[in-house]
Design a protein around this motif. Structure first.
Motif, PDB file in Angstrom:
ATOM      1  N   GLY A 319      41.100  31.057  37.539  1.00 11.59           N
ATOM      2  CA  GLY A 319      40.966  30.491  36.901  1.00 11.59           C
ATOM      3  C   GLY A 319      40.288  31.882  35.836  1.00 11.59           C
ATOM      4  N   GLN A 320      40.136  31.819  35.000  1.00 11.23           N
ATOM      5  CA  GLN A 320      39.538  32.777  33.771  1.00 11.23           C
ATOM      6  C   GLN A 320      37.948  32.473  33.263  1.00 11.23           C
ATOM      7  N   SER A 321      37.328  34.184  33.804  1.00  8.69           N
ATOM      8  CA  SER A 321      35.899  33.164  33.678  1.00  8.69           C
ATOM      9  C   SER A 321      35.724  34.267  32.130  1.00  8.69           C
ATOM     10  N   ILE A 322      35.006  33.908  31.533  1.00  7.25           N
ATOM     11  CA  ILE A 322      34.451  34.672  30.084  1.00  7.25           C
ATOM     12  C   ILE A 322      33.114  35.024  29.785  1.00  7.25           C
ATOM     13  N   ILE A 323      32.501  36.039  30.641  1.00  5.50           N
ATOM     14  CA  ILE A 323      31.016  36.461  30.265  1.00  5.50           C
ATOM     15  C   ILE A 323      30.469  37.444  29.166  1.00  5.50           C
ATOM     16  N   THR A 324      29.643  36.563  28.114  1.00  8.02           N
ATOM     17  CA  THR A 324      29.619  37.663  27.046  1.00  8.02           C
ATOM     18  C   THR A 324      28.228  38.010  27.234  1.00  8.02           C
ATOM     19  N   GLU A 325      27.693  39.641  26.984  1.00  7.79           N
ATOM     20  CA  GLU A 325      26.311  39.793  27.221  1.00  7.79           C
ATOM     21  C   GLU A 325      25.504  40.650  25.902  1.00  7.79           C
ATOM     22  N   LEU A 338      32.540  46.720  40.391  1.00  9.97           N
ATOM     23  CA  LEU A 338      33.268  45.530  40.857  1.00  9.97           C
ATOM     24  C   LEU A 338      34.962  46.194  41.464  1.00  9.97           C
ATOM     25  N   GLN A 339      35.218  46.723  39.596  1.00  7.47           N
ATOM     26  CA  GLN A 339      36.456  46.936  39.682  1.00  7.47           C
ATOM     27  C   GLN A 339      36.968  47.623  41.133  1.00  7.47           C
ATOM     28  N   ARG A 340      36.513  48.524  41.314  1.00  6.88           N
ATOM     29  CA  ARG A 340      36.250  49.857  42.548  1.00  6.88           C
ATOM     30  C   ARG A 340      36.504  48.630  43.968  1.00  6.88           C
ATOM     31  N   MET A 341      36.212  47.755  43.997  1.00  6.61           N
ATOM     32  CA  MET A 341      36.128  46.681  45.201  1.00  6.61           C
ATOM     33  C   MET A 341      37.331  45.313  44.975  1.00  6.61           C
ATOM     34  N   GLY A 342      37.713  45.243  43.655  1.00  7.73           N
ATOM     35  CA  GLY A 342      39.190  45.030  43.406  1.00  7.73           C
ATOM     36  C   GLY A 342      38.893  43.555  42.439  1.00  7.73           C
ATOM     37  N   ALA A 343      37.413  43.669  42.058  1.00  6.55           N
ATOM     38  CA  ALA A 343      37.864  42.584  40.770  1.00  6.55           C
ATOM     39  C   ALA A 343      38.361  42.476  39.914  1.00  6.55           C
ATOM     40  N   ASP A 344      39.151  41.663  39.303  1.00  5.76           N
ATOM     41  CA  ASP A 344      39.867  41.931  37.948  1.00  5.76           C
ATOM     42  C   ASP A 344      38.586  41.227  36.343  1.00  5.76           C
ATOM     43  N   VAL A 345      38.347  42.731  35.461  1.00  8.30           N
ATOM     44  CA  VAL A 345      37.919  42.296  35.044  1.00  8.30           C
ATOM     45  C   VAL A 345      37.725  43.333  33.848  1.00  8.30           C
ATOM     46  N   HIS A 346      38.134  42.724  32.701  1.00  7.20           N
ATOM     47  CA  HIS A 346      38.489  43.193  31.320  1.00  7.20           C
ATOM     48  C   HIS A 346      37.562  43.540  30.529  1.00  7.20           C
ATOM     49  N   ALA A 352      33.033  40.537  29.140  1.00  7.97           N
ATOM     50  CA  ALA A 352      34.025  40.569  30.079  1.00  7.97           C
ATOM     51  C   ALA A 352      35.001  38.737  30.715  1.00  7.97           C
ATOM     52  N   ALA A 353      36.098  39.387  30.536  1.00 10.02           N
ATOM     53  CA  ALA A 353      36.893  38.131  31.155  1.00 10.02           C
ATOM     54  C   ALA A 353      37.465  38.567  32.859  1.00 10.02           C
ATOM     55  N   VAL A 354      36.607  37.589  33.203  1.00  3.82           N
ATOM     56  CA  VAL A 354      36.453  37.691  35.021  1.00  3.82           C
ATOM     57  C   VAL A 354      37.994  36.912  35.352  1.00  3.82           C
ATOM     58  N   ARG A 355      39.089  37.781  36.211  1.00  4.81           N
ATOM     59  CA  ARG A 355      40.103  37.096  36.972  1.00  4.81           C
ATOM     60  C   ARG A 355      39.877  36.542  38.239  1.00  4.81           C
ATOM     61  N   GLY A 356      40.109  35.183  38.982  1.00  5.32           N
ATOM     62  CA  GLY A 356      39.950  35.176  40.421  1.00  5.32           C
ATOM     63  C   GLY A 356      40.901  34.166  40.821  1.00  5.32           C
ATOM     64  N   PRO A 357      40.696  33.807  42.297  1.00  6.07           N
ATOM     65  CA  PRO A 357      39.612  35.205  42.669  1.00  6.07           C
ATOM     66  C   PRO A 357      40.478  35.587  43.407  1.00  6.07           C
TER      67      PRO A 357
END
Ligand code: UD1
Length: 421
Positions: A319-325, A338-346, A352-357
């Motif tokens: 699912g989607q995780s939302i991480i706020t700094e 992490l995106q270069r390793m294939g992570a789906d992060v916007h 940051a919205a992260v979709r996984g897995p």
């Protein structure tokens, strides 16, 4: 320069002893300046930041010896230059926290301004405001802060935001002031509490550490003592996530569970099984990781120093995780790697919205700051194929020989010396 190579895909299993806390050790090293006589510190982690602080203390005239058990004797400081030079402050911002002890005990200090840092501007205006309230005369000249005070006087200080270093600096200064200080809107982090415990053992009269208001009744003098540093909640949290993302099962010996509630709560939200044991915390990965939203906040909120690591967990969650700094303005530098390793992060602003897995795949990545580097190690542990991490010196500031720590848990991780930068 060193590089670390990880072959991922192995579930971490077994037990690991959690090391002493970097951020507590650094401040206690500074506080040793306040003591009459030698201070002995035990359970000190072997980290480059601790060595940098040792070098600074030596420059100030302290006799510093040992490793893991450190001795610090400030007898020679009074006749020294009382100066923290640019070369040391620029490599480690925590150097500015010698200001409070030097000023309180020796009446003056000259400390380089730290300048910006990879994760944000990180000004020290609150440190200076607090020290000025205690009666310091402060001048900024040639890139240095020059502080003087014959005798500091107890005073009220209202911080604009709960700053960890600012609270610690002013709290240390207030221990030897004449009269009582009331510090409001202070940081409540465990490292502030640990410093207060240490100072009280030296003879200080501090109450309220861990709450938003700290009172310090000034005393005439403090003495050098023997003290064991508390275990590192961030190292423990990082290894907990390593266990969770690799499908592992790890016992974190002596993990400071009471200081880790926010991190444990997020792991549990992601369905990770966290069991408090008599001697630590057992972390067991679930069959499927759930998504998790988190916003970094001052303690007791979710720590900014765990944000990058949590993001790796999010890449493996369903699912989607939302991480706020919200603490530092530029703390998403791990995202492009992490995106270069294939992570789906916007990323949008500080969110940051992260979709996984998403399956991660190993490649060459560059460490940019301490906790960003830790996230790359975690990503390497789950990635398919080798991950090569460059600029490992960032990692070595806060994690003691990460490869030697993780190998007994089954990780295939090696360090190579002399890699390109
Ligand atoms: C400490 C930790 C660091 C952690 C941070 C936040 C140590 C050695 N480092 O850093 O690992 O990420 O707490 O938990 O313990 N600020 C100002 N003016 C000031 C001081 C701070 O504006 O005078 C701002 C900072 O830019 C930042 C926020 O306050 O946005 C919090 O910073 P602070 O708590 O001071 O962090 P450090 O003590 O530098």
């Amino acid at each position: 320069m060193d590089k670390i190579v990880i072959h991922g895909g192995v579930p971490l299993e077994g037990e690991i002893q959690i090391n002493g806390a970097k951020n507590a050790a650094l401040l206690i090293q500074c506080a040793a300046l306040l003591g009459e006589g030698k201070t002995t510190l035990r359970h000190v982690p072997r980290l480059s930041d601790v060595r940098t602080m040792g070098r600074l203390l030596e420059r100030l005239g302290c006799q510093v010896g040992g490793d893991r058990t450190l001795s610090i004797d400030p007898a020679g400081v009074a006749s020294g230059a009382l100066e923290a030079p640019y070369e040391l402050v620029k490599t480690m911002r925590a150097s500015v926290t010698v200001m409070g002890p030097l000023l309180a005990r020796y009446g003056r200090a000259r400390v380089s301004l730290p300048g910006g840092c990879a994760i944000g501007a990180r000004p020290i205006d609150q440190h200076l405001k607090g020290l000025a309230a205690l009666g310091a005369e402060i001048e900024l000249r040639h890139g240095y802060v020059e502080l003087r005070a014959k005798k500091l006087r107890g005073s009220a200080v209202m911080f604009d935001m709960p700053t960890v270093g600012g609270t610690q600096n002013v709290m240390m200064a207030a221990t030897l002031a004449k009269g009582t200080s009331r510090l409001e809107n202070v940081a409540r982090e465990p490292e502030v509490q640990e410093l207060a415990r240490f100072l009280n053992k030296m003879g200080a009269k501090i109450s309220g550490a861990g709450t938003p208001v700290i009172e310090v009744e000034g005393v005439e003098s403090l003495r050098g003592i023997d003290h064991a540093v508390v275990p590192d909640r961030i190292e423990a949290g990082t290894i907990a996530i390593a266990a969770a993302v690799t499908g592992g099962d790890v016992l974190l010996r002596d993990a400071p569970v009471d200081d880790m509630h926010a991190v444990i709560a997020k792991l549990q939200e992601a369905s990770v099984v966290c069991t408090v044991m008599p001697h630590g915390l057992r972390v067991q990965a679930p069959p499927t990781l759930g998504s998790v939203d988190a916003t970094t906040r001052p303690y007791p909120g979710f720590p900014t120093d765990m944000q990058a690591q949590l993001m790796v967990l999010a890449t493996q969650s369903h699912g989607q995780s939302i991480i706020t700094e919200t603490i530092f303005e530029n703390r998403f530098m791990h995202v492009p790697e992490l995106q270069r390793m294939g992570a789906d992060v916007h990323v949008n602003g500080n969110t940051a919205a992260v979709r996984g897995p998403t399956p991660l795949s190993g490649t060459t990545v560059m460490a940019t700051d301490l906790r960003a580097s830790a996230s790359l190690v975690l990503a390497g542990l789950v990635a398919e194929g080798p991950t090569e991490i460059r600029r490992v010196y960032h990692l070595d500031r806060g994690y003691e020989s990460i490869e030697k720590r993780l190998r007994p848990l089954g990780a295939r991780i090696e360090r190579f010396h002399g890699a390109p930068g």
